[in-house]
Design an enzyme around this catalytic site. Structure first.
Site, PDB file in Angstrom:
ATOM      1  N   HIS A   1      -3.051   3.360   0.888  1.00 32.85           N
ATOM      2  CA  HIS A   1      -2.298   2.365   0.124  1.00 32.85           C
ATOM      3  C   HIS A   1      -1.430   1.573   1.097  1.00 32.85           C
ATOM      4  O   HIS A   1      -0.697   2.160   1.899  1.00 32.85           O
ATOM      5  CB  HIS A   1      -1.379   3.045  -0.899  1.00 32.85           C
ATOM      6  CG  HIS A   1      -2.100   3.802  -1.950  1.00 32.85           C
ATOM      7  ND1 HIS A   1      -2.451   3.229  -3.150  1.00 32.85           N
ATOM      8  CD2 HIS A   1      -2.541   5.078  -1.993  1.00 32.85           C
ATOM      9  CE1 HIS A   1      -3.071   4.129  -3.892  1.00 32.85           C
ATOM     10  NE2 HIS A   1      -3.149   5.260  -3.204  1.00 32.85           N
TER      11      HIS A   1
ATOM     12  N   HIS B   1      -8.677   6.824   1.051  1.00 31.04           N
ATOM     13  CA  HIS B   1      -8.090   5.498   0.950  1.00 31.04           C
ATOM     14  C   HIS B   1      -6.649   5.513   1.442  1.00 31.04           C
ATOM     15  O   HIS B   1      -6.000   6.554   1.478  1.00 31.04           O
ATOM     16  CB  HIS B   1      -8.159   4.953  -0.482  1.00 31.04           C
ATOM     17  CG  HIS B   1      -7.511   5.802  -1.520  1.00 31.04           C
ATOM     18  ND1 HIS B   1      -8.041   6.994  -1.981  1.00 31.04           N
ATOM     19  CD2 HIS B   1      -6.362   5.619  -2.220  1.00 31.04           C
ATOM     20  CE1 HIS B   1      -7.268   7.506  -2.916  1.00 31.04           C
ATOM     21  NE2 HIS B   1      -6.230   6.699  -3.073  1.00 31.04           N
TER      22      HIS B   1
END
Length: 137
Positions: A104, A102
């Site tokens: 951010h 992932h």
């Protein structure tokens, strides 16, 4: 699409856990972080499970980064952010806590409280040169 039944992000993709989605396409989903560093802090993930930066395939990485860029542009425009941090933590030693790749997207604001732990200082030129040699050998 590969999934991990124990992964919190895979559960979000499957609709088993709630999220506030801000962007989605066939390959990725972006949702607001439940522990935001700043207003608009968004997590962008591939829908398929990939453990981290070292295991994600190029197509999924490209799709995830393209979505992160779209989310960053939207945050900059609609939230009046003065800057954007894109952060990826790869491995427990780099603060990765959810082992599903992932990125951010962290909007930055004048006088926001977020301070990252790294402060650039001049490096030792000999050490930099030696590292370069190791990386390019």
């Amino acid at each position: 699409m590969a999934q991990d039944p124990d992964c919190i992000f895979c559960k979000i993709v499957a609709g088993e856990l709630p999220s506030l989605v801000v962007a989605e396409d066939d390959d990725t989903v972006a949702f607001l972080d439940v522990n935001p560093a700043t207003p608009g802090h968004t997590v962008v993930i591939p829908k398929a499970h990939h453990r981290d930066l070292l295991t994600i395939d190029d197509d999924a990485l490209q799709a995830t980064l393209a979505t992160a860029r779209r989310v960053a542009a939207t945050a900059s425009d609609r939230l009046d952010a003065v800057g954007i941090n894109l952060v990826n933590n790869c491995g427990a030693g780099a603060w990765q806590t959810v082992f599903h790749f992932h990125v951010h997207v962290i909007p930055r604001y004048e006088d926001d409280p977020l301070r990252l732990p790294w402060v650039p200082t001049p490096g030792d030129r000999d050490e930099i040169t030696a590292t370069h040699a190791r990386l390019t050998a």
